[in-house]
Motif scaffolding. Structure first.
Motif, PDB file in Angstrom:
ATOM      1  N   LYS A 136       0.771  -1.227   0.010  1.00 12.72           N
ATOM      2  CA  LYS A 136       0.057  -0.141   0.070  1.00 12.72           C
ATOM      3  C   LYS A 136       0.906   1.267  -0.117  1.00 12.72           C
ATOM      4  CE  LYS A 136      -4.030  -1.851   2.284  1.00 12.72           C
ATOM      5  NZ  LYS A 136      -5.075  -1.837   3.481  1.00 12.72           N
ATOM      6  N   GLY A 139       1.941   2.119  -3.496  1.00  8.46           N
ATOM      7  CA  GLY A 139       1.039   2.876  -4.248  1.00  8.46           C
ATOM      8  C   GLY A 139       0.850   4.412  -4.043  1.00  8.46           C
ATOM      9  N   ARG A 140       1.018   4.739  -2.588  1.00  9.49           N
ATOM     10  CA  ARG A 140       1.137   6.081  -2.093  1.00  9.49           C
ATOM     11  C   ARG A 140       2.575   6.814  -2.890  1.00  9.49           C
ATOM     12  NH1 ARG A 140      -0.316   3.654   2.626  1.00  9.49           N
ATOM     13  NH2 ARG A 140       1.765   4.349   3.471  1.00  9.49           N
ATOM     14  N   LEU A 143       1.839   7.477  -6.472  1.00 10.12           N
ATOM     15  CA  LEU A 143       1.088   8.503  -6.843  1.00 10.12           C
ATOM     16  C   LEU A 143       1.733   9.894  -6.513  1.00 10.12           C
ATOM     17  CD1 LEU A 143      -1.783   8.682  -8.160  1.00 10.12           C
ATOM     18  CD2 LEU A 143      -2.722   8.475  -5.837  1.00 10.12           C
ATOM     19  N   LEU A 185      -4.850   7.360  -0.895  1.00  7.50           N
ATOM     20  CA  LEU A 185      -4.662   7.537  -2.326  1.00  7.50           C
ATOM     21  C   LEU A 185      -5.577   8.543  -2.994  1.00  7.50           C
ATOM     22  CD1 LEU A 185      -4.542   3.623  -3.357  1.00  7.50           C
ATOM     23  CD2 LEU A 185      -2.528   5.295  -3.156  1.00  7.50           C
ATOM     24  N   ASP A 189      -4.498  12.030  -4.755  1.00 10.23           N
ATOM     25  CA  ASP A 189      -4.849  12.333  -6.134  1.00 10.23           C
ATOM     26  C   ASP A 189      -5.684  13.685  -6.323  1.00 10.23           C
ATOM     27  OD1 ASP A 189      -4.623  11.385  -8.907  1.00 10.23           O
ATOM     28  OD2 ASP A 189      -6.875  11.255  -8.623  1.00 10.23           O
TER      29      ASP A 189
END
Length: 361
Positions: A136, A139-140, A143, A185, A189
């Motif tokens: 996880k 993913g951060r 991004l 996330l 974004d």
């Protein structure tokens, strides 16, 4: 290891541009982040004082950053490695720091950046953290890298043409702490989209055919502005549209699609280069050829002094420059490079581009 016996690490990551804000997401679940100062002259002075003379400036900047971090209480250092001899520097840096009396642990990212291998390696830093938590954090991280690259790319292309000077820079200074604070996330974004909207809302007065210049070369001195004397800002101040392919987003993309990407770069570099030079040298030649064919006004090639892949790229670049009448200026950076000398040569290069533009216009 029993959970109640685990002592959280105090983790430091060296700076490279603003990417610290993204990369810290990857290791934040594993320990406490030690915020080191942004790179300054003190950083390179510290690194140079304790480095082998032959070491390149990325080595010296990173070493100086490590010393600053350890002096602030860090006991765990993260090093990314690289595709050239920099990938082998971690062991040398570790030995230097231990001889200076520092006590710490050292983590070097796997050179292939395989997500599963990297996740398992990071899990050893803190066995109490699950692989799912680490993934996880990936993913951060990705991004935030995307957010940084997209906003910075817009600034490079437009900051030299804003009607109210300093407006984009003011927004960018607000963007960095907001991105740093964003956690989920969706929140990351949202910050990315909000600030893209803000910078695109700034009034730009760009000529129909602006001077366009590409930045090429070794990844560290391209992406760490202090190491190249903020060359992009110097160009933007002259009303130049600055293009730079090399970013952490592009580098990660190329790592995961290595064989296909290298074939594309070699194809683009032909006939000036037929074999891979290693690291980003092939990319440099391929991108320069692409810029020349697309009608760019010139290119700036920057590298650390003694960087072998980029030295190997220079001969093909000279031939390409001659064939296309495409101006390329070359800068090699080390701890002794004069900022005044860089500015003087940039002025001369700018004058050359203006004369070329007027002649062809």
């Amino acid at each position: 290891m029993k959970k109640n016996n685990f002592v959280r690490k105090k983790i430091a990551i060296p700076h490279m541009g603003n990417y610290f804000l993204a990369l810290k997401e990857m290791v934040e679940p594993l320990g406490d982040i030690v915020y080191t100062p942004m790179i300054t002259k003190k950083t390179i002075d510290l690194g140079s004082r304790h480095s082998p003379e032959s070491a390149c400036v990325p080595f010296k900047y990173n070493l100086g950053n490590y010393i600053e971090a350890l002096d602030k209480g860090a006991n765990y250092i993260v090093q990314a490695g690289g595709g050239c001899r920099f990938g082998y520097y971690g062991e040398v840096q570790e030995e230097i720091l231990r001889k200076l009396g520092y006590e710490f642990e050292f983590f070097k990212f796997p050179n292939d950046y395989n997500p599963l291998r990297l996740g398992r390696a990071l899990q050893k830093v803190n066995p109490n953290v699950s692989l799912l938590t680490i993934f996880k954090s990936f993913g951060r991280t990705l991004l935030k890298i995307r957010a940084l690259d997209e906003v910075e790319e817009y600034l490079r292309l437009n900051i030299g043409f804003e009607e109210n000077k300093g407006e984009l820079e003011k927004i960018f200074k607000q963007f960095l702490p907001d991105l740093n604070k964003a956690k989920g996330l969706m929140e990351i974004d949202r910050v990315r989209k909000d600030y893209l909207e803000k910078v695109k809302g700034v009034k730009i007065n760009k000529p129909k055919d602006p001077i366009r210049v590409g930045i090429l070369g070794e990844v560290y001195v391209v992406m760490e502005p202090f190491s190249n004397f903020f060359i992009e800002k110097q160009l933007a101040a002259k009303g130049i549209e600055v293009h730079r392919h090399t970013s952490l987003s592009s580098t990660l993309h190329d790592l995961f699609l290595d064989k296909r990407v290298m074939k594309e770069f070699l194809k683009e570099a032909y006939p000036y280069l037929e074999n891979d030079t290693g690291a980003h040298g092939t990319e440099t030649v391929g991108l320069a050829h692409k810029l020349a064919k697309e009608g760019f006004d010139g290119a700036i090639h920057i590298k650390p002094f003694g960087c072998i892949p980029e030295v190997n790229a220079m001969s093909p670049l000279h031939r390409l420059s001659s064939d296309y009448k495409f101006p390329i200026i070359y800068f090699s950076f080390d701890s002794q490079t004069s900022e005044t000398g860089v500015k003087t040569r940039l002025e001369a290069f700018y004058d050359l581009l203006i004369m070329k533009k007027q002649k062809n216009g």
